[in-house]
Every structure is written in structure tokens, then in C-alpha cells.
Design an enzyme around this catalytic site. Structure first.
Site, mmCIF file in Angstrom:
data_model
loop_
_atom_site.group_PDB
_atom_site.id
_atom_site.type_symbol
_atom_site.label_atom_id
_atom_site.label_comp_id
_atom_site.label_asym_id
_atom_site.label_seq_id
_atom_site.Cartn_x
_atom_site.Cartn_y
_atom_site.Cartn_z
ATOM 1 N N LYS A 145 0.837 -1.188 0.000
ATOM 2 C CA LYS A 145 0.000 0.000 0.000
ATOM 3 C C LYS A 145 0.883 1.253 0.000
ATOM 4 O O LYS A 145 2.037 1.132 0.404
ATOM 5 C CB LYS A 145 -0.945 -0.003 1.199
ATOM 6 C CG LYS A 145 -0.224 0.092 2.556
ATOM 7 C CD LYS A 145 -1.204 0.064 3.679
ATOM 8 C CE LYS A 145 -1.700 1.439 4.016
ATOM 9 N NZ LYS A 145 -0.788 2.197 4.905
ATOM 10 N N HIS A 175 -0.645 -5.881 5.942
ATOM 11 C CA HIS A 175 0.104 -6.651 6.944
ATOM 12 C C HIS A 175 -0.733 -6.970 8.188
ATOM 13 O O HIS A 175 -0.405 -7.870 8.932
ATOM 14 C CB HIS A 175 1.443 -5.990 7.289
ATOM 15 C CG HIS A 175 1.344 -4.774 8.167
ATOM 16 N ND1 HIS A 175 1.001 -3.555 7.687
ATOM 17 C CD2 HIS A 175 1.566 -4.608 9.484
ATOM 18 C CE1 HIS A 175 1.002 -2.679 8.678
ATOM 19 N NE2 HIS A 175 1.347 -3.287 9.788
ATOM 20 N N LYS A 179 -1.178 -10.665 11.154
ATOM 21 C CA LYS A 179 -0.942 -10.620 12.609
ATOM 22 C C LYS A 179 -1.561 -11.845 13.278
ATOM 23 O O LYS A 179 -2.637 -12.298 12.899
ATOM 24 C CB LYS A 179 -1.489 -9.328 13.217
ATOM 25 C CG LYS A 179 -0.693 -8.108 12.716
ATOM 26 C CD LYS A 179 -1.012 -6.871 13.488
ATOM 27 C CE LYS A 179 -0.358 -5.651 12.839
ATOM 28 N NZ LYS A 179 0.721 -5.074 13.595
ATOM 29 N N ASP A 232 -4.907 6.031 5.144
ATOM 30 C CA ASP A 232 -3.697 5.317 5.572
ATOM 31 C C ASP A 232 -4.048 4.067 6.380
ATOM 32 O O ASP A 232 -3.362 3.057 6.295
ATOM 33 C CB ASP A 232 -2.838 6.265 6.429
ATOM 34 C CG ASP A 232 -1.486 5.665 6.785
ATOM 35 O OD1 ASP A 232 -0.870 5.026 5.905
ATOM 36 O OD2 ASP A 232 -1.041 5.831 7.937
ATOM 37 N N HIS A 237 -6.374 -1.474 6.799
ATOM 38 C CA HIS A 237 -6.240 -2.294 8.010
ATOM 39 C C HIS A 237 -7.557 -2.443 8.788
ATOM 40 O O HIS A 237 -7.960 -3.552 9.125
ATOM 41 C CB HIS A 237 -5.184 -1.713 8.954
ATOM 42 C CG HIS A 237 -3.856 -1.466 8.293
ATOM 43 N ND1 HIS A 237 -3.352 -2.291 7.315
ATOM 44 C CD2 HIS A 237 -2.909 -0.500 8.474
ATOM 45 C CE1 HIS A 237 -2.175 -1.834 6.921
ATOM 46 N NE2 HIS A 237 -1.880 -0.746 7.600
HETATM 47 C C1 BG6 Z 1 0.999 1.427 8.021
HETATM 48 C C2 BG6 Z 1 0.685 2.893 8.038
HETATM 49 O O1 BG6 Z 1 0.260 0.781 7.017
HETATM 50 O O2 BG6 Z 1 0.671 0.837 9.276
HETATM 51 C C3 BG6 Z 1 1.429 3.581 9.178
HETATM 52 O O3 BG6 Z 1 1.055 3.481 6.802
HETATM 53 C C4 BG6 Z 1 1.166 2.884 10.482
HETATM 54 O O4 BG6 Z 1 1.070 4.955 9.256
HETATM 55 C C5 BG6 Z 1 1.398 1.381 10.366
HETATM 56 O O5 BG6 Z 1 2.035 3.442 11.456
HETATM 57 C C6 BG6 Z 1 0.952 0.658 11.622
HETATM 58 O O6 BG6 Z 1 1.341 -0.682 11.557
HETATM 59 P P1 BG6 Z 1 1.637 -1.504 12.900
HETATM 60 O O7 BG6 Z 1 1.849 -2.909 12.449
HETATM 61 O O8 BG6 Z 1 2.853 -0.889 13.509
HETATM 62 O O9 BG6 Z 1 0.424 -1.323 13.751
#
Ligand code: BG6
Length: 485
Positions: A145, A175, A179, A232, A237
């Protein structure tokens, strides 16, 4: 028999932040876990004029940082021997010739092109790969992304990549789907008969999904200011977490069975547009405050943020799913930067008992809750009421806990799992084109309405839980955010 097929993983954007911080350390961990055979390779690609040694030194530093302690020297030497580097400027045709030379005679290996670059380069990279005959039947492309900034731009990317790769070869990564707790949510829902009868309206009162970050924009102001929290975090997510939580049980764990069910949720999201957006969403932007007792500056003071920017660093939404299972159940989604805690969790609150026979504490405290925590720790807790010891019938909430971090076996980082899924050819945890399209179709009207109503984001102090309007959004329904209870 090797654990994995022989592969060449060609990592575009290999010197970038994501590659150095997450992808290369994840590959090293999978190497240590013996998921590479002796001839598989990781080929870093970027437009930097590095040699192999120089690149390996950078990777070693980043792996050392991510291990946070002693790096196993022998393992590193063996990993480095399977690491290579090629300079490719995606706009320079000749550079693909050098890459071709590197891949010569390896047509039988699984070939993974991981594009950890700006999406603006996706087309030149894919075109270069096709033109130089680098796309073999065993090739796969992984897209990081942001996959566009609205429906139209996402469709364009999809179209252009589809000109080179078939849909079965395209791995759109999110991602969060890698998890451990998300995997466990699926195990909980589809591996047990217990929850299914409860997993619906009439039994579930509301669902909250929170992804809170303490960090600010961390040197990514230029990207972030064009993007904002909605695009974002929510578009990908949070919506993916919502899909896994709300989808119907799929017929099998085959990729398309899972993805068909997720898609139905995305399509059943009640559109948020016009006045509804004002009532059901909250946009926030952090001002100076303190995180863990240390003062931090506000968003507008961050280097690279244009004066007067109205980009949101926080968003809270009340979402509804128009389906038989979920009609009338509110889903509250919330994410933001510079919040009080670094935490991601899903909280499912069940209905009250229909008739109280005990002299119990307040009903709010008495509600059964299933809390699935994704980070910082991974665990699942079910809150029940039990009798307190001693005389009398006094009840108190107790937690049934499922601690997912075993001492014997370390949980895989999301990228470790997803990278190996690509090598194995397992698309289950990757987004299909129509899912991406549906997610953008739901997100776009929210942004358009924000623009139309032209209200600036509400400010919140760094280190708080977001603007007061976020608490008001949920308290209007007689509820509170989990951390406020
Ligand atoms: C990313 C975003 O996709 O995910 C970031 O672009 C964010 O802004 C991050 O900080 C958070 O991922 P995680 O795994 O650290 O919660």
C-alpha cells in the site's frame, strides 16, 4: 525435501524504510527458521548506486537493530551469502537487462517481485519486467500500500498491473491480516462451535475496533499529509479487521472462499455520505502534548507539513452492516497517531442478561466482553461475571484469558508470515482486486463529504484518546470506548 520451493525474491525499494525496518529483518528470521533452501536468493533492487557489499552492510545494520540484541554471526554470514543487489532505475530500460542477467537460468524457481516502492513506479516496473521477459509462469508480484488514493487511481493501478500479471499472480498485501491475533480470530470463529450462535444481532451489542499509535508522522509528513488516517489506516487495516470479524463462515479456507465472504461485508457496509458523515464520523488532528511524559510537537509543527493543513491524524466512525446477521449492530472504528497508548484491539460486547436476579454491579460493568488484542501483546480475553468469594451473592467481572505468546515458540511477525505465504503461493491473506475496489467505493464518499462540509478537523492534545467528539460519538448511543469504561 526443502520446507519451501526454491525462490528468488526480488525486492524493489530495497533501501527504503519498509524494506529495511520490516521486510529484510523478516526474511532473515525466516532464513534462521530454515525456510530457505541453499539456493534461494533475496535480490535487493533500488536506484541507489550500491554494490552488493554495501547493501549487505546496510541490511546487517537493520537486522541487528530489529533483533535488538546479539545477531547470530554464523546465521548472518550464511544469509548474506544468499543476498544480492542490483541497481535498477525503473525508468531506465537498460537497468532491466542487468536484472535479467541476475535471473538467467533460474526460470524454474518461484520468482517474487515485491514492489515496496511508490505506486507511481508500479507501471514502469511491471512494464520493464514484461518487456525483458522476466515474468515466468511461476512469478508473483506483491503490491504494498498505498494502492491508490481513491477508486479511480486504484482501478488504474490494478488495470496496469493486470496487463502483465494475472490476478492469481497478484498479492495485495495488508500486513494486519498477517498478525497472529487475526489468525486467531479466524480460529476462534471457525474452529469452534461455541461462538457461532452468539455471533450476530440480538447477541452482540456492539463492536469496537481501535488501532491507536503513540508515534507521530515519523519523517513521512510528505506522504502522510496527502493521505490522512482514513486512507492510511481505515481503508485497509481497519476494514480488513472488520471483514474478518463480520464475514459469514466461508465454505473452505481456500483464498477465494475467504475473499468472497470478505467482499460481501465490504459491499454491505451502509454508505456514509452527506449529513451522515457529520453525525457518524469524527476527524481529528493532534496538537502539541506529551507522550509517556515527554513533550511532543503538534501535527502542524512537524517538518514537511504545510501550514494550515487539514489532514486528519485521527478518525472515529460509526459503521453499520446491512445484513441479516448484523442489522442494527453498531461497529465503532477508531484510529489515530499520537494517542495515549500504542494498542490495537477488537472488543466485542455481548447483550445484557434479559432479567437481573442478582444484586449485581452496574450493568455496564456486567456485560460480557471478548477482547482480542493485536498489539502490543497478543491475547484474547473473555470477561464473564463470577461470584466473589465469601458470604452473599456478589458478582464481579473475571477474565478468561488466552495468552497467545508461547514461551517455546515466538510468534511470527506479520511480514514473516505473509512473505512466506507468497513463496508458497497462498493468496488467502491477500486482497483481491474487487475487495480493494469495494473498500475505496465506501471510503471515497466520506472524504468527499468532509470536503463538501468544509469543517476543519477537531484538535486533540497529543497523548490523549483523541478529540472529545470521539467520546461523544459513542456516548450518544449510551456506550463508551473500551478504555473509557
Ligand atoms: C501502516 C501505516 O500501514 O501501518 C502507518 O502506513 C502505520 O502509518 C502502520 O504506522 C501501523 O502498523 P503496525 O503494524 O505498527 O500497527
Amino acid at each position: 525435501m526443502p520446507a519451501q520451493p526454491t525462490f528468488d525474491l526480488v525486492l524493489f525499494g530495497a533501501t527504503g524504510d519498509l524494506a529495511m525496518r520490516k521486510l529484510l529483518p523478516a526474511l532473515f528470521q525466516r532464513f534462521v527458521a530454515k525456510q530457505f533452501d541453499d539456493v534461494s536468493r533475496v535480490i535487493g533492487v533500488s536506484n541507489m548506486d550500491y554494490g552488493r557489499e554495501q547493501f549487505a552492510t546496510l541490511v546487517e545494520e537493520s537486522v541487528r537493530r530489529s533483533v535488538g540484541g546479539e545477531l547470530d554471526a554464523q546465521a548472518w554470514i550464511r544469509f548474506a551469502a544468499q543476498l544480492d543487489y542490483v541497481k535498477v532505475d525503473a525508468r531506465v530500460d537498460d537497468d532491466f537487462v542487468t536484472l535479467k542477467r541476475q535471473l538467467q537460468g533460474r526460470g524454474d524457481a518461484v520468482r517474487v517481485f515485491f514492489l515496496s516502492t511508490s505506486p507511481l513506479l508500479f507501471v514502469s516496473i511491471c512494464t520493464g519486467l514484461a518487456k525483458h521477459d522476466l515474468v515466468t509462469p511461476k512469478s508473483r508480484v506483491v503490491l504494498e500500500k498505498p494502492l491508490g488514493h481513491d477508486v479511480a487511481s486504484a482501478q488504474l493501478i490494478n488495470q496496469q498491473v493486470a496487463a502483465v500479471f494475472s490476478e492469481e499472480q497478484i498479492y495485495r498485501i495488508d500486513h494486519y491480516l498477517g498478525k497472529e491475533t487475526v489468525q486467531n480470530l479466524m480460529a476462534l470463529r471457525f474452529g469452534n462451535a461455541l461462538f457461532e450462535p452468539l455471533w450476530r444481532r440480538g447477541q452482540i451489542r456492539n463492536v469496537q475496533i481501535t488501532v491507536a499509535e503513540e508515534i507521530g508522522v515519523e519523517g513521512r509528513a510528505q506522504f502522510y499529509d496527502q493521505t490522512g488516517a482514513l486512507r492510511d489506516m481505515v481503508q485497509n487495516h481497519l476494514l480488513q479487521l472488520l471483514c474478518i470479524l463480520a464475514m459469514e463462515p466461508p465454505a473452505s479456507s481456500k483464498p477465494d472462499d475467504m475473499r468472497d465472504e470478505k467482499l460481501k461485508i465490504l459491499r454491505a457496509l451502509r454508505p456514509l455520505a452527506g449529513k451522515d458523515v457529520i453525525e457518524r464520523t469524527v476527524r481529528g488532528q493532534y496538537k502539541a502534548g506529551a507522550i509517556s511524559g515527554k513533550p511532543v510537537i503538534g501535527y502542524l509543527e512537524e517538518t514537511g507539513v504545510p501550514a494550515g493543513s487539514t489532514t486528519e491524524t485521527f478518525v472515529a466512525l460509526k459503521v453499520e452492516i446491512d445484513s441479516w446477521r448484523w442489522s442494527g449492530v453498531p461497529f465503532y472504528l477508531r484510529t489515530g497517531k499520537r494517542l495515549q497508548d500504542q494498542l490495537a484491539e477488537i472488543v466485542v460486547t455481548f447483550e445484557d442478561v434479559p432479567h437481573v436476579i442478582f444484586d449485581s454491579p452496574s450493568m455496564e460493568r456486567a456485560r460480557n466482553r471478548l477482547v482480542m488484542r493485536l498489539q502490543p501483546d497478543e491475547d484474547i480475553t473473555l470477561t464473564l461475571l463470577a461470584k466473589t468469594p465469601g458470604e452473599g451473592m456478589r458478582l464481579k467481572p473475571v477474565n478468561l484469558g488466552l495468552d497467545l505468546s508461547t514461551k517455546q515458540q515466538k510468534n511470527l511477525d506479520a511480514y514473516e508470515r505473509l512473505l512466506m505465504d507468497v513463496v508458497k503461493g497462498n493468496l488467502t491473506l491477500f486482497m483481491r482486486r474487487d475487495e480493494l475496489d469495494a473498500a475505496w467505493r465506501w471510503i471515497d464518499p466520506i472524504r468527499e463529504s468532509w470536503l463538501q462540509y468544509d469543517e476543519p478537523p477537531k484538535t486533540y492534545t497529543a497523548g490523549s484518546w483523541g478529540p472529545a467528539a470521539s467520546s461523544a460519538l459513542i456516548s450518544r448511543d449510551g456506550l463508551g470506548w473500551h478504555d473509557e469504561l
